[in-house]
Structure formats: C-alpha cells, structure tokens
Design a protein around this motif. Structure first.
Motif, PDB file in Angstrom:
ATOM      1  N   VAL A 237      -2.992   4.321   8.837  1.00  0.00           N
ATOM      2  CA  VAL A 237      -3.312   2.756   8.219  1.00  0.00           C
ATOM      3  C   VAL A 237      -2.727   1.834   8.428  1.00  0.00           C
ATOM      4  CG1 VAL A 237      -2.582   2.601   5.984  1.00  0.00           C
ATOM      5  CG2 VAL A 237      -3.737   4.350   5.543  1.00  0.00           C
TER       6      VAL A 237
ATOM      7  N   PRO B  28      -0.996   8.363   1.895  1.00  0.00           N
ATOM      8  CA  PRO B  28      -0.346   9.457   1.862  1.00  0.00           C
ATOM      9  C   PRO B  28       0.725   9.161   3.398  1.00  0.00           C
ATOM     10  CG  PRO B  28      -2.823   9.311   1.049  1.00  0.00           C
ATOM     11  CD  PRO B  28      -1.559   8.121   1.780  1.00  0.00           C
TER      12      PRO B  28
ATOM     13  N   ALA C  66     -11.486 -14.237   9.113  1.00  0.00           N
ATOM     14  CA  ALA C  66     -10.815 -14.826  10.191  1.00  0.00           C
ATOM     15  C   ALA C  66     -12.327 -15.581  10.978  1.00  0.00           C
ATOM     16  CB  ALA C  66     -10.002 -14.090  10.756  1.00  0.00           C
ATOM     17  N   TYR C  67     -12.742 -14.794  10.967  1.00  0.00           N
ATOM     18  CA  TYR C  67     -13.759 -14.864  11.916  1.00  0.00           C
ATOM     19  C   TYR C  67     -14.573 -15.849  11.698  1.00  0.00           C
ATOM     20  CZ  TYR C  67     -17.888 -14.075  15.153  1.00  0.00           C
ATOM     21  OH  TYR C  67     -18.820 -14.496  15.931  1.00  0.00           O
TER      22      TYR C  67
ATOM     23  N   ILE D   9     -10.066  -3.781   2.541  1.00  0.00           N
ATOM     24  CA  ILE D   9      -8.769  -4.882   3.081  1.00  0.00           C
ATOM     25  C   ILE D   9      -9.676  -5.756   4.389  1.00  0.00           C
ATOM     26  CG2 ILE D   9      -6.635  -5.576   2.457  1.00  0.00           C
ATOM     27  CD1 ILE D   9      -6.547  -3.230   0.102  1.00  0.00           C
ATOM     28  N   CYS D  10      -9.098  -4.427   5.709  1.00  0.00           N
ATOM     29  CA  CYS D  10      -8.484  -5.325   6.796  1.00  0.00           C
ATOM     30  C   CYS D  10      -9.998  -5.755   7.174  1.00  0.00           C
ATOM     31  CB  CYS D  10      -7.951  -4.216   7.607  1.00  0.00           C
ATOM     32  SG  CYS D  10      -6.678  -3.195   7.449  1.00  0.00           S
TER      33      CYS D  10
ATOM     34  N   TYR E 240      -8.274 -14.581  16.673  1.00  0.00           N
ATOM     35  CA  TYR E 240      -9.201 -16.039  16.755  1.00  0.00           C
ATOM     36  C   TYR E 240      -8.679 -16.998  16.474  1.00  0.00           C
ATOM     37  CZ  TYR E 240     -13.359 -12.140  15.814  1.00  0.00           C
ATOM     38  OH  TYR E 240     -13.732 -11.141  15.774  1.00  0.00           O
TER      39      TYR E 240
ATOM     40  N   VAL F 163     -13.870 -22.093  17.342  1.00  0.00           N
ATOM     41  CA  VAL F 163     -13.694 -21.035  18.962  1.00  0.00           C
ATOM     42  C   VAL F 163     -14.698 -22.172  19.615  1.00  0.00           C
ATOM     43  CG1 VAL F 163     -14.379 -19.379  19.710  1.00  0.00           C
ATOM     44  CG2 VAL F 163     -12.409 -19.571  17.748  1.00  0.00           C
TER      45      VAL F 163
ATOM     46  N   VAL G 107       0.366   3.920  -2.100  1.00  0.00           N
ATOM     47  CA  VAL G 107      -1.283   4.478  -2.993  1.00  0.00           C
ATOM     48  C   VAL G 107      -1.330   5.535  -0.613  1.00  0.00           C
ATOM     49  CG1 VAL G 107      -2.062   3.872  -3.787  1.00  0.00           C
ATOM     50  CG2 VAL G 107      -2.247   3.013  -1.818  1.00  0.00           C
TER      51      VAL G 107
ATOM     52  N   GLN H 262      -7.302 -18.445  19.710  1.00  0.00           N
ATOM     53  CA  GLN H 262      -9.266 -19.092  20.498  1.00  0.00           C
ATOM     54  C   GLN H 262      -9.373 -20.355  20.112  1.00  0.00           C
ATOM     55  OE1 GLN H 262     -12.159 -16.818  21.749  1.00  0.00           O
ATOM     56  NE2 GLN H 262     -11.143 -15.246  20.714  1.00  0.00           N
ATOM     57  N   ALA H 263      -9.061 -20.870  18.644  1.00  0.00           N
ATOM     58  CA  ALA H 263      -9.605 -21.742  17.429  1.00  0.00           C
ATOM     59  C   ALA H 263      -8.214 -22.567  17.902  1.00  0.00           C
ATOM     60  CB  ALA H 263      -9.405 -21.709  16.009  1.00  0.00           C
TER      61      ALA H 263
ATOM     62  N   ILE I  70     -10.078  -8.921   5.824  1.00  0.00           N
ATOM     63  CA  ILE I  70      -9.677  -9.896   6.359  1.00  0.00           C
ATOM     64  C   ILE I  70     -10.188 -10.660   7.410  1.00  0.00           C
ATOM     65  CG2 ILE I  70      -7.405 -10.028   7.539  1.00  0.00           C
ATOM     66  CD1 ILE I  70      -6.479  -8.948   5.283  1.00  0.00           C
ATOM     67  N   ILE I  71     -10.582  -9.668   8.323  1.00  0.00           N
ATOM     68  CA  ILE I  71     -10.855 -10.240   9.955  1.00  0.00           C
ATOM     69  C   ILE I  71     -12.260 -10.936   9.756  1.00  0.00           C
ATOM     70  CG2 ILE I  71     -12.395  -8.957  11.684  1.00  0.00           C
ATOM     71  CD1 ILE I  71     -10.916  -6.851  11.421  1.00  0.00           C
TER      72      ILE I  71
ATOM     73  N   SER J  40      -7.248   6.369   0.445  1.00  0.00           N
ATOM     74  CA  SER J  40      -6.361   5.386   0.938  1.00  0.00           C
ATOM     75  C   SER J  40      -6.938   4.770   2.015  1.00  0.00           C
ATOM     76  CB  SER J  40      -4.758   5.598   1.845  1.00  0.00           C
ATOM     77  OG  SER J  40      -4.531   6.834   2.121  1.00  0.00           O
ATOM     78  N   LEU J  41      -7.902   5.393   2.885  1.00  0.00           N
ATOM     79  CA  LEU J  41      -7.958   4.549   3.958  1.00  0.00           C
ATOM     80  C   LEU J  41      -9.362   4.015   3.912  1.00  0.00           C
ATOM     81  CD1 LEU J  41      -8.088   7.979   6.350  1.00  0.00           C
ATOM     82  CD2 LEU J  41      -6.706   6.003   6.725  1.00  0.00           C
TER      83      LEU J  41
ATOM     84  N   THR K 265     -12.735 -19.065  11.917  1.00  0.00           N
ATOM     85  CA  THR K 265     -12.404 -19.758  13.428  1.00  0.00           C
ATOM     86  C   THR K 265     -14.109 -20.453  13.865  1.00  0.00           C
ATOM     87  OG1 THR K 265     -11.828 -17.709  13.869  1.00  0.00           O
ATOM     88  CG2 THR K 265     -10.291 -18.695  13.360  1.00  0.00           C
TER      89      THR K 265
ATOM     90  N   LEU L 178     -10.461   2.636   1.761  1.00  0.00           N
ATOM     91  CA  LEU L 178      -8.870   1.095   0.438  1.00  0.00           C
ATOM     92  C   LEU L 178      -8.733  -0.712   2.027  1.00  0.00           C
ATOM     93  CD1 LEU L 178      -8.322  -1.134  -2.420  1.00  0.00           C
ATOM     94  CD2 LEU L 178      -6.273   1.088  -1.278  1.00  0.00           C
ATOM     95  N   VAL L 179      -7.790   0.901   2.646  1.00  0.00           N
ATOM     96  CA  VAL L 179      -7.443   0.163   4.128  1.00  0.00           C
ATOM     97  C   VAL L 179      -8.717  -0.656   4.953  1.00  0.00           C
ATOM     98  CG1 VAL L 179      -6.654   0.320   6.106  1.00  0.00           C
ATOM     99  CG2 VAL L 179      -5.109   1.103   4.288  1.00  0.00           C
TER     100      VAL L 179
ATOM    101  N   THR M 267      -5.437  -5.242  12.603  1.00  0.00           N
ATOM    102  CA  THR M 267      -6.946  -6.628  11.504  1.00  0.00           C
ATOM    103  C   THR M 267      -5.485  -7.917  11.831  1.00  0.00           C
ATOM    104  OG1 THR M 267      -7.137  -5.208   9.872  1.00  0.00           O
ATOM    105  CG2 THR M 267      -7.878  -7.358   9.841  1.00  0.00           C
TER     106      THR M 267
ATOM    107  N   MET N 138       0.660  -1.180  -0.481  1.00  0.00           N
ATOM    108  CA  MET N 138      -0.129   0.127  -0.069  1.00  0.00           C
ATOM    109  C   MET N 138       0.904   1.282  -0.231  1.00  0.00           C
ATOM    110  SD  MET N 138      -3.167  -0.996   0.458  1.00  0.00           S
ATOM    111  CE  MET N 138      -3.842   0.945   1.439  1.00  0.00           C
TER     112      MET N 138
END
Lengths: 215, 245, 385
Positions: free
Chosen positions: A75, A68, B49-50, B41-42, A89, B57, A66, A92-93, B45-46, B34-35, B53, B37-38, A82, A63
């Motif tokens: 960021v 700034p 993952a949740y 993406i994040c 998780y 769990v 992109v 925990q699993a 991912i979360i 950009s924020l 699992t 986008l981040v 994340t 990243m």
C-alpha cells in the motif's frame, strides 16, 4: 499526542535539525550526491521529495485503519509511486530543462528510504496532521541538506548561484564539483563541519564527560 | 524513535514472555478491499495529474523542439514535423505526435518568415563516453551540407566532453559539412568521419577535439547514421515539403 | 610526569627510543635538500608554492587539532611532511590559491575526516593532489621548463593568479621568452602524446636545462637511502614498487620495443621515484607486515605502469598509490605472519591452520571462561633451546 503549538514545532524541527535526513541519518544519499550539481536542481529535487513525503504520509495516515499489516508495504509503495508520478508530470509541465537535469532521480524518489521510512515508522502510527507535520519537517530537512550541497557545488563548480554569475568572466571553475566525486567531497566536508559543531556543543555543555563521548 | 520500534526487533519482554503468540491474521477480504481502495484512489490521482499537466507538457515539448531546430537553422521561424517512410516518401505528422511507425525517420522542416523552406533538422544518436549523445543537426538542401549542430541530450564529462557545444574550432566543422548523396541517391557519397585533430582534409570530415575524441566521434557517427537513413529518402521528395501552407 | 608503579596496557610492551615525532622530523630533514634543489630549478615560484602549501597544511592542522577531535599534535611534523610532499608533486607554477586549496583539502579531507594522524586511510598529500587534479585539470598539467633565466627574480605568471580566478596562460609567457610551448610538457606527457623519449642523464639529474621535470630522482634516492639506513622508513616498499614497475615495463618493452618505452624511462620519469620513496612508505597507510609490504609495493608498481600505458592520463603514480592504500588493510589481513614456532611444527597443513592459536587454559580470560577450552596439545618436536 496533543497538537499544541510547541509540540507541533518540535515535531517539525525534529526532521529539520535533530534527525536531519542528510546530515544526521545519512539517508537518501543517491539523489543527494547525484543531482546537487546546482542550487536550483537541489531545491527542486528537495521540493519534489517534500511534496511526495507530505502527501504520501498524509494518505498513509488516513488509510492506516483500513490497512492490514500484511499488505502495508504494498500500500505504501503504491501511494508513494502515485505522488511521484504526479510530481513527474508537474515538473515536465514546469520546465523540461529541469526535468532533463534531474533525470531518473525524480522517478527514483519512489525508492527513497526517507519516505518509506517515514510512512512505516511514523505516519502509520499517527493521525494525519502530526504525520504530515513530521513529514514536512523531514522534507524541509532533506531540502536544506540538498541545498547545502547544491550551493557549495554550484558556487565552486560554476561560479554562480541559482544561475546568477558571482565572480565575473575570469572565474576558474572547479571541475570536480560538477562531477560525482565533488558530491562526496562536499558531503564529507559538511559532515565534518556538523560533527565539529556537535563536538563543540557537547564540550561546552559538559567538559567533564568528554572522554567517553560517541564519535 | 520511541517505544513502537521494540516490537520490530523481536525483543521478548521479560514480563510477557508467555504472550508471544503471533498476531491474528487479517482476513483475505480485508486485504483485497484495502488494496482495491488504495489503487482506486491512486488511479484517480494519477489520471488527474496527467490530465491537468497534459497541455503544459505538450507545449513545453514543442517549445523545446522548436528551440533546438531554430538553433541549428537560425533563419527558421516555424517548423513542421515529418516522417520519412521506410519505402521512400515523406508524410506530415499532425500536431500531438502520433505513434511513429517502425523504420521511419522523424525530421523537421523549417520555414523562414516568407514561408519558404529554410532547411531540414533531424536528430542523430551516437555512443559517447558516458551515454548516448543525442544531437540535432541542420541540413541545407541547396549545398547538400550540414550547417549547424546542437546537443539535445548528453551526459559527457563536464569540461571535457561537453566542449562539443562550446569549442569554436569544433563547431566550425559544421558550417558546411558535406553530406552529398551518390548520384543514384542510395547513400552518402562520402561517409561523415571524425578524424584526429588537425588532419581534416575533406569537407566531409570532422576535426576532433583534442582530449575529447570519443565524444567528437559520437557526434560524427550520429550525423552519419542519421543522414544515411534520412537523406536518401528525403532528397527525392524535397519538393513535397513545399512551402508553409 | 609521574611514573606509575604498575602500568597495565595491551601490547606492544617493547618500545624503541624512536617516537612519531623523531621519525617525522627526520623525514622533514631528508626532504629539505630535495626542496632546495627544486627551488634552485624553478626559482621563486617554487619557493612560494612550497611555503603556501605547507602553510595551508599547518593552518588546517592547527584548526583541527584545536577542535580536540584529532589524534596527534601540531608539533609532530606530519603536516609539514604532507605540505612539502604535496608542493613537490604540484607544478612549480601552480597558482598559489589552488595550492592552498590542495593543502586544506589534504589535511581536512585526507586526514582530519578520519580522526587525525594514524587514522587516515589514504595518504593525505595524494588526497589533496587528487582533488586539485580533478578540480583544475588544466592548471595541474601546465608545467614550465626548469632553469629559466631570471627565475629568482620573477614569478611564473600563473603563480600569482587571484583566488578563484583563472591563472594567466603560461604558453603566452613562454612565447614571450622565445621558448617553445612544448618545452612546458613533462617527459611523460611528451612520450604519451608526442612519442618523444627523454635522455637518461636528463631524467636522472634534472640538471640539463629547459625540461619540465620534478625534483631530481637521484637526489630523492639518496635522501631515501638516508631514511632507510636510519630505519625511519622501510626499504621493502620502495624496492618493491620500483622492482615491480621495472619488471612490468621490461616485460612490455621486451614484447614490443617500438610501442613501449624502455623500463629506465618508466622508472625515472614522472613522480615514480618520489612516490615510491616518500608517498608509498607513509606509515599509516601502508601494511605493517613485511610480506604485505612486498605485495603492496608490487601492486603500486604494476598499477603505475598499467595506468601510464593504458589510460588517458600521462601519470599514474598517484592513483596507483591511492588504490594500494585502500587495499592495504586487506593486504595486511592476508599476510599475517605465522606465530613463532607455529610454522615449523605444522609443516604440511600450515596454510590451512594458520589463523588458529592454541589457547593455554591459563590465559583464557573471564569472558571466555564459559567457552569450550581447547585441549592442551603436547607438540611432538618442541623448539630446541
């Protein structure tokens, strides 16, 4: 920066040895002292940090074009948080007992300065592959550092290694080793050992310049 | 570290002292992009993952609970989760753990091999030396007594406070700890109390561990508080727990 | 050694004939009678304990001096003092391997980590003891009575525990000797947990039998007096420690005699005398200013009594001294003496201006040449010749 094999290796070893986060840079002391009561805890904490470090440095590096300058810390933190959540998780699993043992320190990986430091100082200025290799080196170095503490503390504090009893029933556990002061004592002993190693190396290399050496 | 760090330290290079103009500001749009986008993406991912699992769990948590219950009620083979409602009465909680309404107390009914009620297990919390001590205790309706305890979570000093799970004399307190209710079923007939080591005289008292009085007291208070809240609602409804369906 | 023609160095320029080694050697001499009496009390186990602990200290010191990272030499006797003092603070039947651990930790973490003699922040012997107290809380609380029959031929069983293994239970051994297991409690522990006060003469001399006490306080005071008389030790610190402990204990005693023991018991039980005379006076870890010594000693005495009364531990001297060690740089800083002639002249505003030194322009160094030169002050009343 080429990715020729020797240089890649060098990049990797920087974190493992020369710039070891625990013993050279003395960073991330909070988990280092808190969770290393046993080897398995130390190993899993190290592995979790390694994972977060490699993934977040890779993503930060991807990243970087992109992002700034003004919002880069935000960021980075979002990215790191994340992966920490994902690790949370995952642990925990895998095992709730391990999750209880590591406690809040899993979530606290977010504020581990090693990771933010790597993201800011290295990953944001390099392409993904070298960034991840460097991060992996740091992560491995951190894991080794934790393991060095965890092994000593478990062997002396519980008479076992990775849960396997070493000394039989009559073992006298060193209670201090599983208490917080034990972490400080063991860390101090390791730092003393590495300082001694460094000294010896320097002295052997150049006995003439011994007087003016840094401590 | 190499050259780039020079910029951060605000060292003005001698040759380019004139070029110290601030770097151009990034446009707001780029920052928001950009924020965004981040975050996207994040978020992905979360959520991934949740979802990935979740089952593991949940299974882990169930196994951990079962193990804790089986420890305090060795005869138990299966368990079911119940809630004791604030106004009295009990209700079964479905698998997956719905939100617990305020004021109600969670407990587990344990059944033996033939499906008969083997006992009740509930959690209690008491303030220990370092942090809250959470314990699980087993309750036997026949003798109206606590028949076993296990620690769910604690941070007591190793070697001192954690004797509550190893000290045999201390654990012997919980083979038949009396928690009878008053005749009107409103509260315990006798408060469960932790007393100084060696001065236990009644079945509802707990002999403390020498040197670990605070932790011992935490266990006593945990059992007392939890039993006071749970048993008056539970005992009239024991038959509703029935047998394993 | 060739004598240089001109010696250029910073202060101090006046030296006494006393060297570190002389002082340390004399401290060792003064400790010898105490150790001898200790061995007389507890027999062969105490002797083995002293030998092993001191040996461990010397071996560790030798290793670290050999690495070339340390100030000081092996022959400066400081490690011997650490070893002897450490052995005296441990129970006589302390397992030898734990004693060795204590000795190694004392030198390695108490001293070598900081850079050797003179650089340590904490008293090394107490660091060693604090470590084993936290590591082996049971063993260090297990005292055996003194003057047991056959003490010169038979080891206390716990002494000979295998390395890393749990020592044998002293209570069983005592029972076999037809002694009450409680006889193994120190006077302080007896007072704290059972409310029994020991007699004054027993405390003072440690001579009456079957009491688990350390070395005799009277003997320590005599040996300490020798050191103080020969100026190898500053008398202010022990006096301040004992005075403040006595005062605190007396105030509490006056407040509620039923609840608090008399100040005499506070002074002469446990390790207070040993701590005050030999531990608190460690030169590297105590303040050098006379006023600072009083503050430092008073702090130790107060903390000792407070810890003994209000904490879960029966004995508080060790932690009191360690805490005061940590505070001693600060104490030194706030008790800087006023330069000669300064106090009398400024009179009223002395406190405010204490730290400012009028600079004579002639003495301003080259680095400071660009600094603003203070005006030369002609003082109204010069010190009389």
């Amino acid at each position: 920066m080429s990715t020729a094999a020797p240089q890649t290796w060098d990049e990797f070893m920087e974190g493992v040895w020369r710039q070891n986060p625990v013993f050279v840079m003395v960073l991330g002391m909070c988990p280092t002292l808190a969770v290393t009561v046993s080897a398995i805890n130390a190993l899993s904490m190290g592995a979790a940090t390694l994972f977060v470090l490699v993934c977040s440095c890779g993503l930060v590096s991807l990243m970087r074009a992109v992002t700034p300058k003004e919002v880069r810390i935000a960021v980075y933190i979002v990215i790191i948080a994340t992966f920490v959540t994902a690790v949370d998780y995952a642990i925990q699993a895998i095992s709730l007992a391990l999750y209880d043992a590591l406690g809040a320190f899993i979530q606290l990986i977010v504020v581990n300065c090693i990771i933010l430091g790597r993201a800011e100082a290295h990953a944001s200025k390099n392409t993904p592959l070298p960034a991840m290799i460097n991060a992996a080196g740091m992560g491995v170095g951190f894991t080794l550092g934790l393991l060095a503490l965890g092994v000593v503390r478990e062997v002396l504090g519980a008479g076992s290694l990775f849960g396997v009893a070493l000394f039989g029933a009559g073992f006298q556990p060193w209670v201090i080793m599983v208490l917080p002061p034990g972490g400080f004592f063991v860390l101090g002993a390791w730092l003393l050992f590495f300082a001694w190693l460094e000294r010896r190396k320097l002295r052997r290399a150049a006995s003439l310049t011994e007087a003016g050496q840094h401590v | 570290m190499s050259a780039p760090s020079a910029n951060d330290k605000k060292v003005i290079p001698i040759a380019v002292a004139a070029a110290a103009a601030p770097p151009p500001e990034s446009p707001t749009g780029a920052m928001i992009r950009s924020l965004g986008l981040v975050s996207a993406i994040c978020g992905l991912i979360i959520v991934g993952a949740y979802q990935g699992t979740y089952d593991a769990v949940a299974a882990n948590k169930r196994i951990a609970t079962e193990r804790a219950v089986f420890k305090v009620l060795p005869k138990a083979k299966t368990i079911a989760e119940f809630l004791a409602q604030p106004g009295g009465g009990v209700s079964r909680v479905g698998a997956g753990g719905t939100a617990i309404p305020p004021g109600s107390v969670k407990f587990f009914a344990a059944y033996d091999e033939s499906g008969k009620l083997a006992g009740i297990a509930a959690e209690g919390v008491g303030k220990g030396y370092a942090d809250n001590v959470r314990i699980m205790f087993g309750y036997q309706p026949d003798c109206q007594c606590v028949v076993g305890i296990g620690v769910v979570a604690m941070r007591e000093t190793p070697g001192i406070g954690d004797k509550i799970i190893t000290d045999k004399e201390f654990l012997a307190n919980f083979t038949a700890l009396d928690v009878k209710l008053k005749s009107d079923l409103s509260a315990l007939a006798n408060e469960v109390r932790t007393v100084k080591r060696g001065s236990k005289t009644n079945a509802w008292q707990i002999d403390a561990i020498a040197g670990a009085t605070i932790t011992s007291r935490a266990v006593g208070r945990a059992i007392n508080d939890s039993a006071q809240a749970l048993l008056p609602r539970l005992v009239p409804n024991l038959d509703k727990l029935g047998s394993k369906s | 050694m060739t004598q240089p023609l001109i010696e250029i160095r910073s202060a101090p320029h006046v030296q006494a004939a006393k060297t570190v080694e002389t002082i340390m050697r004399n401290v060792v001499y003064s400790l010898l009678p105490i150790c001898a009496f200790y061995v007389f009390q507890y027999g062969i186990s105490a002797l083995a304990s002293i030998a092993v602990v001191t040996g461990a200290c010397l071996a560790t010191e030798r290793f670290f001096v050999g690495t070339g990272t340390q100030a000081g030499r092996l022959s400066d006797y400081s490690a011997v003092i650490t070893g002897l003092l450490l052995a005296l603070t441990l129970p006589p039947g302390f397992p030898l391997w734990m004693g060795a651990v204590a000795g190694i930790v004392a030198i390695a973490l108490g001293k070598a980590l900081f850079g050797g003699i003179g650089f340590n922040v904490f008293n090394p012997a107490l660091v060693g003891r604090a470590f084993v107290q936290a590591a082996f809380p049971t063993a260090i609380a297990t005292y055996t009575p003194s003057f047991l029959p056959g003490r010169f031929t038979e080891f206390i069983p716990s002494t000979l525990a295998w390395p890393l293994m749990i020592p044998a239970d002293a209570a069983v051994w005592l029972k076999a000797k037809h002694l009450d297991a409680l006889a193994g409690a120190t006077p302080l522990a007896k007072w704290k947990f059972d409310g029994v006060l020991a007699n004054a003469d027993e405390l003072l001399t440690s001579l009456s039998g079957h009491m688990a006490v350390g070395p005799s306080p009277l003997l320590i005071l005599v040996c300490g007096a020798y050191l103080a008389a020969r100026r190898f030790m500053d008398w202010r610190i022990p006096l301040a420690v004992l005075g403040s402990a006595a005062l605190t204990a007396w105030l509490l005693f006056a407040f509620d005699p039923a609840r608090y023991p008399n100040p005499f018991f506070m002074l002469f039980s446990g390790g207070l005398i040993l701590g005050a005379v030999y531990m608190a006076t460690d030169m590297a870890t105590s303040p050098v200013t006379p006023k600072g010594m009083w503050v430092y000693g008073a702090l130790i005495g107060l903390l000792t009594v407070v810890i003994r009364y209000y904490s879960g531990l029966p004995e508080g001297v060790m932690y009191a001294i360690l805490i005061a060690n940590a505070a001693s740089p600060l104490i030194e800083k706030i008790t800087q003496p006023v330069p000669f002639g300064r106090g009398a002249i400024l009179g009223m505003d002395r406190v405010k201006k204490r730290a400012s030194y009028p600079l004579n322009p002639g003495y301003i160094s080259r680095e400071e040449a660009s600094a603003v030169t203070p005006k030369k002050r002609f003082l109204p009343n010069k010190p009389k010749k």
